[in-house]
Design a protein around this motif. Sequence first.
Motif, short mmCIF file in Angstrom:
data_model
loop_
_atom_site.label_atom_id
_atom_site.label_comp_id
_atom_site.label_asym_id
_atom_site.label_seq_id
_atom_site.Cartn_x
_atom_site.Cartn_y
_atom_site.Cartn_z
N ASN A 136 0.83 -1.21 0.00
CA ASN A 136 0.00 0.00 0.00
C ASN A 136 0.86 1.26 0.00
OD1 ASN A 136 1.02 -0.11 2.59
ND2 ASN A 136 -0.95 0.19 3.62
N VAL A 137 2.10 1.14 -0.43
CA VAL A 137 3.05 2.25 -0.34
C VAL A 137 2.60 3.42 -1.21
CG1 VAL A 137 4.56 1.51 -2.25
CG2 VAL A 137 5.54 2.74 -0.30
N THR B 224 8.17 1.25 5.61
CA THR B 224 6.82 1.12 6.19
C THR B 224 6.09 2.43 6.00
OG1 THR B 224 7.59 1.82 8.38
CG2 THR B 224 7.59 -0.55 7.92
N GLU B 225 4.77 2.35 6.03
CA GLU B 225 3.93 3.53 5.91
C GLU B 225 2.76 3.33 6.86
OE1 GLU B 225 1.48 5.79 2.34
OE2 GLU B 225 3.39 4.82 1.87
N ALA B 226 2.54 4.27 7.77
CA ALA B 226 1.55 4.05 8.82
C ALA B 226 0.59 5.24 8.94
CB ALA B 226 2.26 3.82 10.16
N VAL C 85 -3.05 -0.26 8.78
CA VAL C 85 -2.09 0.17 9.80
C VAL C 85 -1.16 -1.00 10.12
CG1 VAL C 85 -1.79 1.17 12.09
CG2 VAL C 85 -3.85 1.71 10.76
N PRO C 86 0.15 -0.86 9.85
CA PRO C 86 1.07 -1.97 10.08
C PRO C 86 1.46 -2.08 11.55
CG PRO C 86 2.28 -0.08 9.29
CD PRO C 86 0.82 0.33 9.28
N VAL D 269 14.86 -0.22 9.21
CA VAL D 269 13.44 0.05 8.94
C VAL D 269 13.24 1.56 8.83
CG1 VAL D 269 11.07 -0.18 9.73
CG2 VAL D 269 12.70 -2.02 10.17
N ALA D 270 12.65 1.98 7.73
CA ALA D 270 12.30 3.38 7.51
C ALA D 270 10.79 3.53 7.54
CB ALA D 270 12.84 3.87 6.17
N LEU D 271 10.31 4.60 8.15
CA LEU D 271 8.88 4.87 8.30
C LEU D 271 8.52 6.17 7.60
CD1 LEU D 271 6.00 4.71 9.63
CD2 LEU D 271 7.03 5.88 11.61
N ASP D 272 7.51 6.12 6.73
CA ASP D 272 6.88 7.32 6.23
C ASP D 272 5.82 7.72 7.25
OD1 ASP D 272 5.32 9.25 4.98
OD2 ASP D 272 5.42 8.32 3.01
#
Length: 390
Positions: free
Chosen positions: A109-110, A153-155, A163-164, A180-183
């Motif tokens: 779902n990026v 990841t995208e949250a 929602v991961p 791990v990178a988060l948007d």
Amino acid sequence: MSVKKSPQTALIHTDYQAPEGFAAFPSAIHHASTVLFKNVAAMRSGDWKEKNAYTYGLHGTPTTFTLEARLAEIEDGKHCLLAPSGLAAIAMVDFALLKSGDDVLLPDNVYNPNRELGRWLSADYGITARYYDPLIGDGIGALIQPNTKLIWTEAPGSVSMEVPDLPAICKAAHERGVLVALDNTWSAGLALRGFDLGVDIIMQALTKYQSGGSDVLMGAVITRDRDLHDRISLAHMRLGMGVGADDAYLVSRGLPTMRLRFDAHDAAARKLAAWLQARPEITKVLHPAFPDCPGHEVWKRDFSGAGGLFSVIFDERYTEEQTDRFVDTLKLFKIGYSWGGANSLVMPYRIQHMRKNWQGKGTLVRFNVGLEDVQDLIADIEQAFGELNE
């Protein structure tokens, strides 16, 4: 000793210096490409990586250094780098940490430009980009290969809103030596504490809530680890990722009101989403604060707010032509990408084309709820439903 100057030279050089001690609430705007050094020793001793001196406008001025420090503090990080857009910030992370032969994992779902970047890395740079179920949790460990170096990841996902489980993903990744990178754009760093959940890198599109005016493009990459920051900082320098002082000022100016605006967006969006949930035209509301949104239990555990962005699924009896007419009929909701500004936005998506394993039926439409009166927004959607049902 002062030198007598001709009028022409006086237009360029002046002996005047403003008195020290000026203070005001706004950050000063320092425009610069060339930065002046006091002497040769100062020029040779300055280190752009340490940010202990000013070397060239591309590497920062007091305006950008101040904004970076404020953004790092909001996210409870230590280091921040600015980029010309959110996508530029994503690219900066990829080029800092990946090389030919490496592997990167992205959620299915990026953010679509991140997906396109992944395709480009695979096609032209010999970096495999693979996609995973955003709800996979610790199951992501089975997907990690010896050459996997980074997991995005995208949250939540910015269109379909899953929602991961970030702590589970981070634990599985770190056990295998993967970053791990988060948007974290959706929560603006206010409603989700990514570093506390195990994330190594936080990226944000400052274009959204931080600006709040729908008039600035900018991104940020925030870290706690100095070695990691240094790796990304080298990519920042080599790619020439500078931002203008005026844009940095506009983002800085938006920060004091961001919490108030974010909460107002959140409250209005929940009211509108609840009203839509009761409408027969809508089969599902994809809002992380609502129990039937995928990953809602994780949202309850990890988040403290929701902002103004959510999506809905129309009943499958409505054709794409009908839902397009619904969108065109809206008056207050304008058709446009992005979110976080005062104006409400709407965007229909062909989600079945975006997501290979999408099982749902019906058209997906995403709403960004602005700062208008929510009853006026409801009335606008209601009149558009009338057009849909004719």
